[in-house]
Design a protein around this motif. Structure first.
Motif, PDB file in Angstrom:
ATOM      1  N   GLN A  38       0.842  -1.205   0.000  1.00  0.00           N
ATOM      2  CA  GLN A  38       0.000   0.000   0.000  1.00  0.00           C
ATOM      3  C   GLN A  38       0.877   1.255   0.000  1.00  0.00           C
ATOM      4  O   GLN A  38       0.623   2.201  -0.731  1.00  0.00           O
ATOM      5  CB  GLN A  38      -0.915  -0.009   1.232  1.00  0.00           C
ATOM      6  N   ILE A  39       1.927   1.244   0.795  1.00  0.00           N
ATOM      7  CA  ILE A  39       2.843   2.386   0.875  1.00  0.00           C
ATOM      8  C   ILE A  39       3.514   2.644  -0.476  1.00  0.00           C
ATOM      9  O   ILE A  39       3.673   3.790  -0.894  1.00  0.00           O
ATOM     10  CB  ILE A  39       3.895   2.140   1.982  1.00  0.00           C
ATOM     11  N   ARG A  42      12.657  14.950  -5.077  1.00  0.00           N
ATOM     12  CA  ARG A  42      11.526  14.496  -4.254  1.00  0.00           C
ATOM     13  C   ARG A  42      11.366  12.977  -4.326  1.00  0.00           C
ATOM     14  O   ARG A  42      11.117  12.316  -3.309  1.00  0.00           O
ATOM     15  CB  ARG A  42      10.230  15.185  -4.684  1.00  0.00           C
ATOM     16  N   ALA A  43      11.545  12.410  -5.519  1.00  0.00           N
ATOM     17  CA  ALA A  43      11.432  10.955  -5.667  1.00  0.00           C
ATOM     18  C   ALA A  43      12.523  10.249  -4.866  1.00  0.00           C
ATOM     19  O   ALA A  43      12.264   9.234  -4.207  1.00  0.00           O
ATOM     20  CB  ALA A  43      11.504  10.564  -7.139  1.00  0.00           C
ATOM     21  N   ARG A  44      13.726  10.800  -4.890  1.00  0.00           N
ATOM     22  CA  ARG A  44      14.838  10.196  -4.130  1.00  0.00           C
ATOM     23  C   ARG A  44      14.552  10.239  -2.632  1.00  0.00           C
ATOM     24  O   ARG A  44      14.784   9.258  -1.924  1.00  0.00           O
ATOM     25  CB  ARG A  44      16.134  10.940  -4.454  1.00  0.00           C
ATOM     26  N   ILE A  45      14.042  11.349  -2.157  1.00  0.00           N
ATOM     27  CA  ILE A  45      13.699  11.461  -0.732  1.00  0.00           C
ATOM     28  C   ILE A  45      12.648  10.418  -0.365  1.00  0.00           C
ATOM     29  O   ILE A  45      12.749   9.759   0.678  1.00  0.00           O
ATOM     30  CB  ILE A  45      13.225  12.892  -0.402  1.00  0.00           C
ATOM     31  N   LEU A  46      11.657  10.254  -1.209  1.00  0.00           N
ATOM     32  CA  LEU A  46      10.606   9.268  -0.965  1.00  0.00           C
ATOM     33  C   LEU A  46      11.180   7.854  -0.952  1.00  0.00           C
ATOM     34  O   LEU A  46      10.846   7.054  -0.072  1.00  0.00           O
ATOM     35  CB  LEU A  46       9.511   9.406  -2.033  1.00  0.00           C
ATOM     36  N   TYR A  47      12.059   7.543  -1.904  1.00  0.00           N
ATOM     37  CA  TYR A  47      12.699   6.222  -1.897  1.00  0.00           C
ATOM     38  C   TYR A  47      13.528   6.015  -0.635  1.00  0.00           C
ATOM     39  O   TYR A  47      13.510   4.943  -0.033  1.00  0.00           O
ATOM     40  CB  TYR A  47      13.560   6.011  -3.148  1.00  0.00           C
ATOM     41  N   ASN A  48      14.267   7.029  -0.225  1.00  0.00           N
ATOM     42  CA  ASN A  48      15.059   6.909   1.004  1.00  0.00           C
ATOM     43  C   ASN A  48      14.171   6.615   2.207  1.00  0.00           C
ATOM     44  O   ASN A  48      14.506   5.779   3.048  1.00  0.00           O
ATOM     45  CB  ASN A  48      15.857   8.188   1.268  1.00  0.00           C
ATOM     46  N   HIS A  49      13.049   7.296   2.278  1.00  0.00           N
ATOM     47  CA  HIS A  49      12.104   7.089   3.383  1.00  0.00           C
ATOM     48  C   HIS A  49      11.559   5.660   3.362  1.00  0.00           C
ATOM     49  O   HIS A  49      11.520   4.992   4.400  1.00  0.00           O
ATOM     50  CB  HIS A  49      10.972   8.117   3.275  1.00  0.00           C
ATOM     51  N   HIS A  50      11.177   5.188   2.190  1.00  0.00           N
ATOM     52  CA  HIS A  50      10.601   3.844   2.101  1.00  0.00           C
ATOM     53  C   HIS A  50      11.662   2.762   2.281  1.00  0.00           C
ATOM     54  O   HIS A  50      11.355   1.673   2.765  1.00  0.00           O
ATOM     55  CB  HIS A  50       9.835   3.685   0.793  1.00  0.00           C
ATOM     56  N   TYR A  51      12.888   3.057   1.941  1.00  0.00           N
ATOM     57  CA  TYR A  51      13.998   2.130   2.191  1.00  0.00           C
ATOM     58  C   TYR A  51      14.086   1.829   3.683  1.00  0.00           C
ATOM     59  O   TYR A  51      14.296   0.689   4.088  1.00  0.00           O
ATOM     60  CB  TYR A  51      15.301   2.751   1.687  1.00  0.00           C
ATOM     61  N   GLN A  52      13.913   2.870   4.491  1.00  0.00           N
ATOM     62  CA  GLN A  52      13.997   2.711   5.945  1.00  0.00           C
ATOM     63  C   GLN A  52      12.791   1.968   6.524  1.00  0.00           C
ATOM     64  O   GLN A  52      12.865   1.447   7.636  1.00  0.00           O
ATOM     65  CB  GLN A  52      14.112   4.084   6.626  1.00  0.00           C
ATOM     66  N   ASN A  88      12.318  -4.138   6.069  1.00  0.00           N
ATOM     67  CA  ASN A  88      13.460  -4.956   6.477  1.00  0.00           C
ATOM     68  C   ASN A  88      13.768  -6.020   5.431  1.00  0.00           C
ATOM     69  O   ASN A  88      14.668  -6.826   5.626  1.00  0.00           O
ATOM     70  CB  ASN A  88      13.181  -5.623   7.833  1.00  0.00           C
ATOM     71  N   ASP A  89      13.019  -6.036   4.358  1.00  0.00           N
ATOM     72  CA  ASP A  89      13.190  -7.017   3.294  1.00  0.00           C
ATOM     73  C   ASP A  89      14.445  -6.660   2.488  1.00  0.00           C
ATOM     74  O   ASP A  89      14.484  -5.633   1.814  1.00  0.00           O
ATOM     75  CB  ASP A  89      11.941  -6.997   2.394  1.00  0.00           C
ATOM     76  N   PRO A  90      15.496  -7.508   2.545  1.00  0.00           N
ATOM     77  CA  PRO A  90      16.755  -7.170   1.862  1.00  0.00           C
ATOM     78  C   PRO A  90      16.600  -7.057   0.347  1.00  0.00           C
ATOM     79  O   PRO A  90      17.261  -6.221  -0.278  1.00  0.00           O
ATOM     80  CB  PRO A  90      17.705  -8.304   2.244  1.00  0.00           C
ATOM     81  N   SER A  91      15.721  -7.851  -0.246  1.00  0.00           N
ATOM     82  CA  SER A  91      15.521  -7.768  -1.696  1.00  0.00           C
ATOM     83  C   SER A  91      14.832  -6.469  -2.081  1.00  0.00           C
ATOM     84  O   SER A  91      15.192  -5.838  -3.077  1.00  0.00           O
ATOM     85  CB  SER A  91      14.698  -8.965  -2.187  1.00  0.00           C
ATOM     86  N   LEU A  92      13.846  -6.059  -1.303  1.00  0.00           N
ATOM     87  CA  LEU A  92      13.177  -4.788  -1.574  1.00  0.00           C
ATOM     88  C   LEU A  92      14.128  -3.623  -1.350  1.00  0.00           C
ATOM     89  O   LEU A  92      14.105  -2.639  -2.090  1.00  0.00           O
ATOM     90  CB  LEU A  92      11.939  -4.631  -0.695  1.00  0.00           C
ATOM     91  N   LYS A  93      14.975  -3.725  -0.334  1.00  0.00           N
ATOM     92  CA  LYS A  93      15.960  -2.667  -0.095  1.00  0.00           C
ATOM     93  C   LYS A  93      16.877  -2.508  -1.310  1.00  0.00           C
ATOM     94  O   LYS A  93      17.194  -1.386  -1.709  1.00  0.00           O
ATOM     95  CB  LYS A  93      16.770  -2.956   1.159  1.00  0.00           C
ATOM     96  N   LYS A  94      17.277  -3.620  -1.917  1.00  0.00           N
ATOM     97  CA  LYS A  94      18.139  -3.548  -3.101  1.00  0.00           C
ATOM     98  C   LYS A  94      17.412  -2.875  -4.254  1.00  0.00           C
ATOM     99  O   LYS A  94      17.984  -2.038  -4.955  1.00  0.00           O
ATOM    100  CB  LYS A  94      18.600  -4.951  -3.515  1.00  0.00           C
ATOM    101  N   MET A  95      16.144  -3.246  -4.467  1.00  0.00           N
ATOM    102  CA  MET A  95      15.372  -2.642  -5.544  1.00  0.00           C
ATOM    103  C   MET A  95      15.190  -1.145  -5.309  1.00  0.00           C
ATOM    104  O   MET A  95      15.389  -0.330  -6.211  1.00  0.00           O
ATOM    105  CB  MET A  95      14.005  -3.311  -5.676  1.00  0.00           C
TER     106      MET A  95
END
Length: 186
Positions: free
Chosen positions: A23-24, A118-128, A131-138
């Motif tokens: 959803q996020i 703005r997109a990079r900031i949003l990705y950084n926020h969602h990265y945090q 805890n899924d390592p594969s999603l973090k890589k993507m």
């Protein structure tokens, strides 16, 4: 100009279903700072850009943003997220006010730089948030691509401001293509 290629820009793997995170991720699909907003804006700017090299660059980056949108869709589906539509994570529908309507080349490129930031900031926020390592890589891959786009848009602005000859604008195309090759090795 556009062609469809079945392989994704980057493999999308999910360790476990997480509908809430799916959803996020709708923010990247149909939100204000989504891949859809970026692609739509860049296509619009492309149509209003006089410099042929910058038109090509904007078209290539718009196509890449659509590819990123496809990656987000695959991730949302694998996470068991909601059905895909052009809405943000709160269910607010996407609208055209998310797309900059500038006509001045410097203004267009500045709006494009700001969209990438703005997109990079949003990705950084969602990265945090995962805890899924594969999603973090993507997510890291997608954030890094936003940085490349921002750099190229900033360089294009400087070239315009400095009255650069056409061949220097062509170098932006070469840099973009090289950045794709570098991304493939990651």
């Amino acid at each position: 100009m556009f062609s469809y290629s079945k392989p994704l820009f980057y493999p999308v793997q999910v360790e476990a279903r997480d509908p809430a995170f799916g959803q996020i991720l709708l923010e990247h699909y149909g939100g204000k700072d989504s891949e859809y907003s970026a692609a739509t804006q860049y296509l619009n700017h492309r149509s209003n850009m006089n410099n042929r090299y910058l038109r090509d660059l904007l078209g290539m980056i718009a196509a890449e943003e659509m590819g990123h949108m496809e990656m987000i869709a695959v991730a949302i589906n694998k996470l068991g997220g909601p059905p895909l539509s052009y809405v943000n994570s709160q269910g607010v529908p996407w609208n055209i006010s998310y797309v900059d309507q500038s006509l001045d080349p410097i203004g267009m490129l500045q709006a494009d730089v700001e969209a990438e930031v703005r997109a990079r900031i949003l990705y950084n926020h969602h990265y945090q948030m995962t805890n899924d390592p594969s999603l973090k890589k993507m997510i890291s891959f997608l954030g890094n691509r936003e940085d490349v786009h921002k750099y190229l848009f900033q360089k294009a602005q400087k070239l315009i401001q400095n009255g650069a000859p056409p061949e220097q604008f062509n170098e932006l195309i070469m840099e973009y293509k090289m950045s794709l090759k570098t991304s493939e090795r990651l």
